[in-house]
Design a protein around this motif. Structure first.
Motif, PDB file in Angstrom:
ATOM      1  N   MET A 165       0.850  -1.188   0.000  1.00  0.00           N
ATOM      2  CA  MET A 165       0.000   0.000   0.000  1.00  0.00           C
ATOM      3  C   MET A 165       0.889   1.243   0.000  1.00  0.00           C
ATOM      4  O   MET A 165       1.790   1.381   0.814  1.00  0.00           O
ATOM      5  CB  MET A 165      -0.880  -0.025   1.250  1.00  0.00           C
ATOM      6  N   SER A 166       0.649   2.156  -0.923  1.00  0.00           N
ATOM      7  CA  SER A 166       1.509   3.334  -1.029  1.00  0.00           C
ATOM      8  C   SER A 166       1.146   4.382   0.020  1.00  0.00           C
ATOM      9  O   SER A 166       0.010   4.441   0.503  1.00  0.00           O
ATOM     10  CB  SER A 166       1.420   3.929  -2.431  1.00  0.00           C
ATOM     11  N   ARG A 167       2.152   5.182   0.371  1.00  0.00           N
ATOM     12  CA  ARG A 167       1.972   6.255   1.361  1.00  0.00           C
ATOM     13  C   ARG A 167       2.235   7.593   0.689  1.00  0.00           C
ATOM     14  O   ARG A 167       3.276   7.789   0.064  1.00  0.00           O
ATOM     15  CB  ARG A 167       2.949   6.086   2.527  1.00  0.00           C
ATOM     16  N   THR A 168       1.286   8.523   0.872  1.00  0.00           N
ATOM     17  CA  THR A 168       1.444   9.877   0.361  1.00  0.00           C
ATOM     18  C   THR A 168       1.878  10.780   1.506  1.00  0.00           C
ATOM     19  O   THR A 168       1.276  10.773   2.578  1.00  0.00           O
ATOM     20  CB  THR A 168       0.118  10.387  -0.251  1.00  0.00           C
ATOM     21  N   VAL A 169       2.925  11.545   1.243  1.00  0.00           N
ATOM     22  CA  VAL A 169       3.450  12.503   2.207  1.00  0.00           C
ATOM     23  C   VAL A 169       3.154  13.897   1.678  1.00  0.00           C
ATOM     24  O   VAL A 169       3.285  14.156   0.479  1.00  0.00           O
ATOM     25  CB  VAL A 169       4.982  12.327   2.373  1.00  0.00           C
ATOM     26  N   ILE A 170       2.762  14.795   2.572  1.00  0.00           N
ATOM     27  CA  ILE A 170       2.510  16.187   2.197  1.00  0.00           C
ATOM     28  C   ILE A 170       3.346  17.089   3.094  1.00  0.00           C
ATOM     29  O   ILE A 170       3.522  16.801   4.280  1.00  0.00           O
ATOM     30  CB  ILE A 170       1.005  16.532   2.280  1.00  0.00           C
ATOM     31  N   THR A 171       3.893  18.137   2.503  1.00  0.00           N
ATOM     32  CA  THR A 171       4.617  19.141   3.270  1.00  0.00           C
ATOM     33  C   THR A 171       4.333  20.507   2.662  1.00  0.00           C
ATOM     34  O   THR A 171       3.802  20.597   1.549  1.00  0.00           O
ATOM     35  CB  THR A 171       6.125  18.848   3.354  1.00  0.00           C
ATOM     36  N   PHE A 172       4.691  21.544   3.399  1.00  0.00           N
ATOM     37  CA  PHE A 172       4.383  22.914   3.001  1.00  0.00           C
ATOM     38  C   PHE A 172       5.580  23.808   3.252  1.00  0.00           C
ATOM     39  O   PHE A 172       6.373  23.552   4.161  1.00  0.00           O
ATOM     40  CB  PHE A 172       3.203  23.452   3.834  1.00  0.00           C
ATOM     41  N   GLY A 173       5.682  24.880   2.488  1.00  0.00           N
ATOM     42  CA  GLY A 173       6.718  25.871   2.732  1.00  0.00           C
ATOM     43  C   GLY A 173       6.646  26.994   1.720  1.00  0.00           C
ATOM     44  O   GLY A 173       5.951  26.902   0.715  1.00  0.00           O
ATOM     45  N   THR A 174       7.403  28.039   2.003  1.00  0.00           N
ATOM     46  CA  THR A 174       7.498  29.151   1.060  1.00  0.00           C
ATOM     47  C   THR A 174       8.522  28.826  -0.018  1.00  0.00           C
ATOM     48  O   THR A 174       8.318  29.115  -1.187  1.00  0.00           O
ATOM     49  CB  THR A 174       7.889  30.445   1.807  1.00  0.00           C
ATOM     50  N   PHE A 175       9.640  28.220   0.383  1.00  0.00           N
ATOM     51  CA  PHE A 175      10.706  27.810  -0.530  1.00  0.00           C
ATOM     52  C   PHE A 175      11.245  28.987  -1.336  1.00  0.00           C
ATOM     53  O   PHE A 175      11.534  28.872  -2.513  1.00  0.00           O
ATOM     54  CB  PHE A 175      10.251  26.664  -1.452  1.00  0.00           C
ATOM     55  N   ASP A 176      11.411  30.125  -0.649  1.00  0.00           N
ATOM     56  CA  ASP A 176      11.969  31.314  -1.274  1.00  0.00           C
ATOM     57  C   ASP A 176      13.490  31.278  -1.130  1.00  0.00           C
ATOM     58  O   ASP A 176      14.011  30.782  -0.141  1.00  0.00           O
ATOM     59  CB  ASP A 176      11.401  32.570  -0.597  1.00  0.00           C
ATOM     60  N   VAL A 177      14.202  31.785  -2.089  1.00  0.00           N
ATOM     61  CA  VAL A 177      15.670  31.750  -2.118  1.00  0.00           C
ATOM     62  C   VAL A 177      16.092  30.314  -1.769  1.00  0.00           C
ATOM     63  O   VAL A 177      16.693  30.040  -0.742  1.00  0.00           O
ATOM     64  CB  VAL A 177      16.297  32.798  -1.177  1.00  0.00           C
ATOM     65  N   PHE A 178      15.714  29.393  -2.637  1.00  0.00           N
ATOM     66  CA  PHE A 178      15.870  27.958  -2.396  1.00  0.00           C
ATOM     67  C   PHE A 178      17.305  27.626  -1.999  1.00  0.00           C
ATOM     68  O   PHE A 178      18.257  28.037  -2.654  1.00  0.00           O
ATOM     69  CB  PHE A 178      15.470  27.169  -3.647  1.00  0.00           C
ATOM     70  N   HIS A 179      17.451  26.869  -0.918  1.00  0.00           N
ATOM     71  CA  HIS A 179      18.776  26.512  -0.403  1.00  0.00           C
ATOM     72  C   HIS A 179      18.800  25.054   0.035  1.00  0.00           C
ATOM     73  O   HIS A 179      17.787  24.356  -0.021  1.00  0.00           O
ATOM     74  CB  HIS A 179      19.193  27.454   0.740  1.00  0.00           C
ATOM     75  N   GLU A 217      -6.647  16.146   3.266  1.00  0.00           N
ATOM     76  CA  GLU A 217      -7.719  15.278   2.784  1.00  0.00           C
ATOM     77  C   GLU A 217      -7.784  15.254   1.258  1.00  0.00           C
ATOM     78  O   GLU A 217      -7.966  14.196   0.647  1.00  0.00           O
ATOM     79  CB  GLU A 217      -9.049  15.702   3.401  1.00  0.00           C
ATOM     80  N   GLN A 218      -7.630  16.418   0.631  1.00  0.00           N
ATOM     81  CA  GLN A 218      -7.694  16.508  -0.832  1.00  0.00           C
ATOM     82  C   GLN A 218      -6.645  15.630  -1.508  1.00  0.00           C
ATOM     83  O   GLN A 218      -6.926  14.976  -2.515  1.00  0.00           O
ATOM     84  CB  GLN A 218      -7.505  17.969  -1.268  1.00  0.00           C
ATOM     85  N   TYR A 219      -5.447  15.603  -0.939  1.00  0.00           N
ATOM     86  CA  TYR A 219      -4.361  14.824  -1.530  1.00  0.00           C
ATOM     87  C   TYR A 219      -4.215  13.445  -0.883  1.00  0.00           C
ATOM     88  O   TYR A 219      -3.261  12.726  -1.173  1.00  0.00           O
ATOM     89  CB  TYR A 219      -3.044  15.607  -1.473  1.00  0.00           C
ATOM     90  N   ALA A 220      -5.164  13.070  -0.035  1.00  0.00           N
ATOM     91  CA  ALA A 220      -5.181  11.765   0.633  1.00  0.00           C
ATOM     92  C   ALA A 220      -3.835  11.459   1.287  1.00  0.00           C
ATOM     93  O   ALA A 220      -3.286  10.366   1.138  1.00  0.00           O
ATOM     94  CB  ALA A 220      -5.593  10.660  -0.340  1.00  0.00           C
ATOM     95  N   ALA A 221      -3.312  12.454   2.010  1.00  0.00           N
ATOM     96  CA  ALA A 221      -1.998  12.313   2.636  1.00  0.00           C
ATOM     97  C   ALA A 221      -2.062  11.383   3.845  1.00  0.00           C
ATOM     98  O   ALA A 221      -2.973  11.479   4.663  1.00  0.00           O
ATOM     99  CB  ALA A 221      -1.459  13.675   3.054  1.00  0.00           C
ATOM    100  N   ASP A 222      -1.079  10.509   3.915  1.00  0.00           N
ATOM    101  CA  ASP A 222      -0.928   9.617   5.065  1.00  0.00           C
ATOM    102  C   ASP A 222      -0.004  10.218   6.114  1.00  0.00           C
ATOM    103  O   ASP A 222      -0.071   9.854   7.291  1.00  0.00           O
ATOM    104  CB  ASP A 222      -0.339   8.277   4.598  1.00  0.00           C
ATOM    105  N   ASP A 237      -5.631  12.910  13.747  1.00  0.00           N
ATOM    106  CA  ASP A 237      -6.827  12.085  13.543  1.00  0.00           C
ATOM    107  C   ASP A 237      -6.999  11.669  12.078  1.00  0.00           C
ATOM    108  O   ASP A 237      -7.742  10.747  11.777  1.00  0.00           O
ATOM    109  CB  ASP A 237      -8.088  12.816  14.049  1.00  0.00           C
ATOM    110  N   VAL A 238      -6.272  12.332  11.150  1.00  0.00           N
ATOM    111  CA  VAL A 238      -6.401  11.998   9.728  1.00  0.00           C
ATOM    112  C   VAL A 238      -5.096  11.530   9.090  1.00  0.00           C
ATOM    113  O   VAL A 238      -5.107  10.969   7.992  1.00  0.00           O
ATOM    114  CB  VAL A 238      -6.989  13.168   8.899  1.00  0.00           C
ATOM    115  N   CYS A 239      -3.959  11.778   9.764  1.00  0.00           N
ATOM    116  CA  CYS A 239      -2.669  11.345   9.218  1.00  0.00           C
ATOM    117  C   CYS A 239      -1.611  11.366  10.319  1.00  0.00           C
ATOM    118  O   CYS A 239      -1.817  11.944  11.378  1.00  0.00           O
ATOM    119  CB  CYS A 239      -2.226  12.236   8.055  1.00  0.00           C
ATOM    120  N   GLU A 240      -0.491  10.739  10.019  1.00  0.00           N
ATOM    121  CA  GLU A 240       0.666  10.818  10.909  1.00  0.00           C
ATOM    122  C   GLU A 240       1.275  12.213  10.761  1.00  0.00           C
ATOM    123  O   GLU A 240       1.344  12.748   9.651  1.00  0.00           O
ATOM    124  CB  GLU A 240       1.677   9.748  10.502  1.00  0.00           C
TER     125      GLU A 240
END
Length: 132
Positions: free
Chosen positions: A1-15, A84-89, A106-109
């Motif tokens: 069973m595959s696992r979807t990971v989600i993360t967030f950031g601005t990622f400005d001046v990428f380093h 929820e939209q991206y079904a992230a685990d 309650d919805v993901c790790e």
């Protein structure tokens, strides 16, 4: 069973710190989805516009090998919706946010990763500005 990971950031001046968190997040699953903060969200959060535009930041993050999909994060209040939209685990955030997103257990790790030491976008921008 595959696992979807989600993360967030601005990622400005990428380093390298950005790269490391993306690589570590990707290692926690089979599919990595990344929310890139909208220009307006960054302005509201940090009180300044990003150096690189939303479109440029999306293109940079989308070009990274570990990233499977990117989207614009319009609001911090929509995190549950995005999970929820991206079904992230798994939700991955930097440890500077430790405890702030525990409500989503309650919805993901929820995983908080240590930041790369001595690397900061703000510090880089200040260093570049001082050199001009």
């Amino acid at each position: 069973m595959s696992r979807t990971v989600i993360t967030f950031g601005t990622f400005d001046v990428f380093h390298v710190g950005h790269l490391r968190v993306i690589e570590r997040a990707a290692a926690l699953g089979d599919r990595l989805v990344v929310g890139v903060s909208a220009d307006a969200l960054n302005l509201a959060k940090k009180g300044r516009e990003p150096v690189f535009s939303q479109g440029e930041r999306l293109a940079i993050v989308a070009a990274l090998k570990p990233v499977d999909e990117v989207f614009v994060e319009e609001s911090l209040e929509l995190k549950r919706h995005y999970i929820e939209q991206y079904a992230a685990d798994v939700l991955v955030m930097g440890d500077d946010w430790k405890g702030r997103f525990d409500e989503f257990e309650d919805v993901c790790e929820v995983v908080y990763l240590p930041r790369t030491p001595a690397i900061s976008t703000t510090a880089l921008i200040e260093k570049i500005s001082a050199a001009e």
